[in-house]
Design an enzyme around this catalytic site. Structure first.
Site, PDB file in Angstrom:
ATOM      1  N   ASN A   1       6.219   0.197 -17.978  1.00 34.14           N
ATOM      2  CA  ASN A   1       4.907   0.393 -17.351  1.00 34.14           C
ATOM      3  C   ASN A   1       4.424   1.794 -17.681  1.00 34.14           C
ATOM      4  O   ASN A   1       5.199   2.755 -17.581  1.00 34.14           O
ATOM      5  CB  ASN A   1       5.043   0.256 -15.824  1.00 34.14           C
ATOM      6  CG  ASN A   1       3.792   0.745 -15.093  1.00 34.14           C
ATOM      7  OD1 ASN A   1       2.747   0.102 -15.140  1.00 34.14           O
ATOM      8  ND2 ASN A   1       3.893   1.896 -14.437  1.00 34.14           N
ATOM      9  N   GLU A   2       3.190   1.916 -18.075  1.00 34.93           N
ATOM     10  CA  GLU A   2       2.593   3.231 -18.359  1.00 34.93           C
ATOM     11  C   GLU A   2       3.609   4.144 -19.054  1.00 34.93           C
ATOM     12  O   GLU A   2       3.930   5.230 -18.578  1.00 34.93           O
ATOM     13  CB  GLU A   2       2.040   3.860 -17.075  1.00 34.93           C
ATOM     14  CG  GLU A   2       0.899   3.018 -16.502  1.00 34.93           C
ATOM     15  CD  GLU A   2       0.055   3.700 -15.425  1.00 34.93           C
ATOM     16  OE1 GLU A   2       0.440   4.766 -14.928  1.00 34.93           O
ATOM     17  OE2 GLU A   2      -1.005   3.137 -15.097  1.00 34.93           O
TER      18      GLU A   2
ATOM     19  N   GLU B   1      -3.520  -3.590 -14.585  1.00 37.24           N
ATOM     20  CA  GLU B   1      -3.967  -2.767 -13.449  1.00 37.24           C
ATOM     21  C   GLU B   1      -5.443  -2.485 -13.669  1.00 37.24           C
ATOM     22  O   GLU B   1      -5.818  -1.896 -14.682  1.00 37.24           O
ATOM     23  CB  GLU B   1      -3.171  -1.460 -13.359  1.00 37.24           C
ATOM     24  CG  GLU B   1      -1.727  -1.682 -12.952  1.00 37.24           C
ATOM     25  CD  GLU B   1      -0.958  -0.381 -12.700  1.00 37.24           C
ATOM     26  OE1 GLU B   1      -1.552   0.621 -12.281  1.00 37.24           O
ATOM     27  OE2 GLU B   1       0.273  -0.405 -12.951  1.00 37.24           O
TER      28      GLU B   1
ATOM     29  N   GLN C   1      -4.588  -3.100  -5.897  1.00 39.96           N
ATOM     30  CA  GLN C   1      -3.398  -3.871  -5.627  1.00 39.96           C
ATOM     31  C   GLN C   1      -3.683  -4.831  -4.475  1.00 39.96           C
ATOM     32  O   GLN C   1      -4.691  -4.674  -3.798  1.00 39.96           O
ATOM     33  CB  GLN C   1      -2.244  -2.955  -5.262  1.00 39.96           C
ATOM     34  CG  GLN C   1      -1.855  -1.987  -6.359  1.00 39.96           C
ATOM     35  CD  GLN C   1      -0.419  -1.467  -6.168  1.00 39.96           C
ATOM     36  OE1 GLN C   1       0.358  -1.997  -5.401  1.00 39.96           O
ATOM     37  NE2 GLN C   1      -0.106  -0.404  -6.896  1.00 39.96           N
TER      38      GLN C   1
ATOM     39  N   GLU D   1       2.989  -3.672  -5.656  1.00 38.13           N
ATOM     40  CA  GLU D   1       4.009  -2.665  -5.953  1.00 38.13           C
ATOM     41  C   GLU D   1       4.711  -2.253  -4.663  1.00 38.13           C
ATOM     42  O   GLU D   1       4.152  -2.366  -3.569  1.00 38.13           O
ATOM     43  CB  GLU D   1       3.304  -1.446  -6.586  1.00 38.13           C
ATOM     44  CG  GLU D   1       4.245  -0.321  -6.953  1.00 38.13           C
ATOM     45  CD  GLU D   1       3.554   0.786  -7.764  1.00 38.13           C
ATOM     46  OE1 GLU D   1       2.334   0.715  -7.969  1.00 38.13           O
ATOM     47  OE2 GLU D   1       4.271   1.723  -8.175  1.00 38.13           O
TER      48      GLU D   1
HETATM   49  O1  AHR Z   1      -1.515   1.407  -8.759  1.00 40.94           O
HETATM   50  C1  AHR Z   1      -0.999   2.689  -8.489  1.00 40.94           C
HETATM   51  C2  AHR Z   1      -0.358   3.336  -9.707  1.00 40.94           C
HETATM   52  O2  AHR Z   1      -1.331   3.537 -10.692  1.00 40.94           O
HETATM   53  C3  AHR Z   1       0.698   2.522 -10.408  1.00 40.94           C
HETATM   54  O3  AHR Z   1       1.952   2.675  -9.851  1.00 40.94           O
HETATM   55  C4  AHR Z   1       0.701   3.094 -11.796  1.00 40.94           C
HETATM   56  O4  AHR Z   1       1.126   2.167 -12.756  1.00 40.94           O
HETATM   57  C5  AHR Z   1      -0.740   3.555 -11.975  1.00 40.94           C
HETATM   58  O5  AHR Z   1      -0.799   4.832 -12.487  1.00 40.94           O
END
Ligand code: AHR
Length: 513
Positions: free
Chosen positions: A175-176, A295, A362, A25
Site C-alpha cells: 500500500n502506498e 482510496e 473509508q 482500515e
Molecule cells: O485513509 C487514510 C490513509 O490515507 C491510509 O491509511 C493511507 O493509505 C492513506 O495515506
C-alpha cells in the site's frame, strides 16, 4: 434548459460492480467500535459485528471491502489476528502516534472475511510487503485459500473455525509503497513487486494481484513502476490509484467558493484516471490490468464527527481507547460530500472500460464515510444515500452521453486562478432492460432543467425518480437528526424532462429497449 442525449447504441463497457466498493482500515473508530462491537456487547450484533451496519451495507449491495489498511497494513502481521481472541497479542498500531490507540487484534482475517460474507462483499486484502517477507504472504494465502485438510495452515484454519477455504481473491501487493509502505522509489518497488508477485501467483494462481500505483497525479511513479514491469510482464491484474480531495474549508461551514473548490478538486480525478490509464496502455498492459482506485474521497480536517463529544452521548469508548480520544480523521459529511460522491461515481461509470475496482475511503467514522457509529448509535451519511441511489448502475452497460452540461466559472482576484466546473455531472447505464441515469447538479444556487433525448431507445411511459436533496448544502445527519438528508422516491410519467434542484442529484430508472 440542458439538452442531453443518451446513446443507446454506444456502449462504453460493463460497469464492474466493484466500482462501488469500500475501504475499512484499523484506524481510529473504523473497526473498534464502528464495525466491531464484540460478541458480548449490548449493541445488537452478529458474531461481534454491528448488526445495523451489516444490514445497511448489504442493502446497498456493497460488492467489495478492502482491509486491513492503508498504512495500518505496513506493520500488520496476519498471525496476530488468528486463534482464540483472548490469546491474541496487543500491538503498536501504525496510527498509535496520532491517536494513542493500540491494536487488540480482536478483528483478524476470520472476522473480516465473516463481515464481508455477511454483507455479500468480496474481501480484498492489502498484503504487507514493508515488514513481512514473501514467504509470510504465501503462508497467509495458504491459510486463507488452501482446500480443507490439505496443508498444515489449512488445518490450522479449520481449528480456528473455518474448515472451508476463505476464498480471498483480491490481494494488494503493498500500500502506498511510495510513502508509508516502504518509502521506495518506483524502480525499487517494481523489483519488489516482481519478487512478491511471483511467489503470490505461485501460492494461488487464481488470485488477482493489485500493484501499488500512484498518488494523485504523480505521473513519475506510474512511469517508473510500469517502465520496469513492461508489457511482457504478466502477473498484474490491477494498478492502483489514490486520490483524495480536501483543503476546501470547514467540513460543515464551508463558503460558496469552497463548495466549488471542493468539487473542482474532486473532478480532477478524471485527469488522474486518464493519465494513469495512459501509462497502463502505453506499456501494453491493458489486456491484463485495469485501474483500481482503492482510496478516494474528501479529506477534511478531523474533529467534526460525533466522537469529539462521545461523553455527551453517553458512549462508552472502545476498549482500545480508554481515554475516549476522538476518532482519528473522523469527519461529518454534508450534501457537498454527497455531490462529490455522485460526480465521482458518474465519472467511474463514464470510464468503465479503464477501471476494475474502486473503494471509497473509508467506511465508518473516518474520511468520506458512509456511516457514523458509536455505542448504540449508527447513522448513515449523505454519501450512503448516494451509493444507495446509484446502486443500479452496478453491473450495467455504461452508455455514452453527449450534450450540454453547462459551465460555472468562478472569477478570482488573480484572473489566472479562475476555474470552472460543469453544471451537471451525468452518467447512464442499462441493465436487464432498465435504463438508469444519474444527474448531479453542481450548482449550489440554481436548479437545472434537463431535457433528455434517448437515442436508439424506446422508453416506457413511467419512470422511477430517486432524489437526493435537502434544504441547505450544509445539511448533514447527526445522532439527534439522523434522517435530515435522505432519499425520496416517486414513480411518475416519463417525458424526458427532469428538474434537478440545486446541490442535489436525481436518479431516473425507466424501462427502455
Ligand atoms: O485513509 C487514510 C490513509 O490515507 C491510509 O491509511 C493511507 O493509505 C492513506 O495515506
Amino acid at each position: 434548459m440542458y439538452r442531453i442525449t443518451v446513446h443507446g447504441d454506444d456502449r462504453i463497457a460493463k460497469i464492474e460492480p466493484d466500482l462501488y466498493g469500500h475501504f475499512s482500515e484499523h484506524i481510529g473508530g473504523v473497526f473498534y467500535d464502528g464495525i466491531w462491537v464484540g460478541e458480548d456487547s449490548k449493541i445488537p450484533n452478529i458474531r461481534g459485528l454491528r448488526l445495523e451496519l451489516v444490514e445497511k451495507l448489504k442493502a446497498i449491495g456493497a460488492p467489495v471491502i478492502r482491509w486491513p489498511g492503508g498504512c495500518f497494513a505496513e506493520t500488520y502481521d496476519w498471525r496476530d489476528g488468528i486463534g482464540p481472541r483472548e490469546e491474541r497479542p496487543t500491538r503498536i498500531n501504525w496510527w498509535r502516534n496520532s491517536d494513542g490507540r493500540y491494536e487488540p487484534n480482536s478483528v483478524g482475517t476470520h472476522e473480516f472475511v465473516d463481515f464481508c460474507r455477511l454483507v455479500g462483499a468480496e474481501p480484498y486484502i492489502a498484503a504487507n510487503i514493508t515488514s513481512l517477507t514473501p514467504l509470510d504472504i504465501r503462508d497467509w494465502m495458504d491459510y486463507c485459500n488452501s482446500p480443507a485438510g490439505t496443508t498444515t495452515l489449512a488445518r490450522e484454519r479449520e481449528k480456528n473455525g473455518s474448515r472451508e477455504p476463505l476464498n480471498v481473491k483480491y490481494w494488494g501487493v503493498g500500500n502506498e509503497t511510495w510513502g508509508g509502505g516502504g518509502n521506495m522509489t518506483g524502480e525499487m518497488y517494481a523489483h519488489e513487486y516482481r519478487k512478491y508477485a511471483v511467489i503470490m501467483e505461485n501460492a494461488d494462481p487464481h488470485a488477482q494481484l493489485i500493484c501499488s500505483g500512484a498518488d494523485h497525479n504523480d505521473w513519475r511513479w506510474a512511469h517508473d513502476v510500469l517502465g520496469v514491469l513492461e508489457s511482457s510482464y504478466r502477473i498484474m491484474n490491477g494498478f492502483s490509484l489514490h486520490f483524495y480531495c480536501g483543503a476546501a474549508g470547514d467540513p460543515l461551514a464551508f463558503s460558496e467558493e469552497e463548495w466549488y473548490k471542493q468539487l473542482r478538486q474532486a473532478l480532477d480525478i478524471e485527469r488522474a484516471i486518464q493519465r494513469n490509464w495512459g501509462f497502463v496502455v502505453g506499456y501494453g498492459m491493458e489486456k491484463r490490468a485495469r485501474l483500481v482506485i482503492d482510496e478516494w474521497g474528501c479529506w477534511h480536517p478531523g474533529g467534526s464527527g460525533p466522537s469529539s463529544h462521545m461523553k455527551d452521548y453517553g458512549i462508552e469508548p472502545a476498549p482500545n481507547n480508554p481515554e475516549g480520544v476522538q476518532n482519528l480523521f473522523e469527519q461529518q459529511s454534508t450534501m457537498r460530500d454527497g455531490i462529490v460522491a455522485a460526480a465521482t461515481l458518474n465519472m467511474f461509470n463514464n470510464h468503465a472500460e479503464k477501471i476494475k475496482m474502486a473503494t471509497v475511503a473509508q467506511l465508518v467514522n473516518n474520511l468520506h464515510c458512509l456511516f457514523l457509529a458509536g455505542g448504540p448509535y449508527c447513522i448513515t451519511t449523505p454519501t450512503y444515500h448516494v451509493f444507495d441511489m446509484m446502486k443500479d448502475h452496478m453491473g450495467g452497460d455504461a452508455l455514452r452521453i453527449s450534450g450540454d452540461l453547462g459551465e460555472i466559472t468562478r472569477e478570482q482576484e488573480d484572473r489566472r486562478r479562475n476555474y470552472s466546473v460543469p453544471n451537471l455531472s451525468v452518467s447512464a447505464s442499462k441493465k436487464d432492460g432498465v435504463l438508469t441515469l444519474t444527474l448531479a447538479n453542481l450548482s449550489v444556487t440554481e436548479a437545472a432543467d434537463v431535457k433528455l433525448n434517448l437515442s436508439c431507445l424506446e422508453a416506457a411511459p413511467e419512470a422511477e425518480y430517486i432524489t437526493f436533496t435537502a434544504d441547505d448544502p450544509h445539511a448533514h445527519n447527526t445522532y439527534e437528526e439522523p434522517d435530515k438528508v435522505h432519499l425520496t422516491r416517486e414513480t411518475k410519467t416519463f417525458d424526458g424532462s427532469v428538474t434537478v434542484p440545486a446541490f442535489s442529484a436525481v436518479t431516473v430508472r425507466v424501462r427502455a429497449e
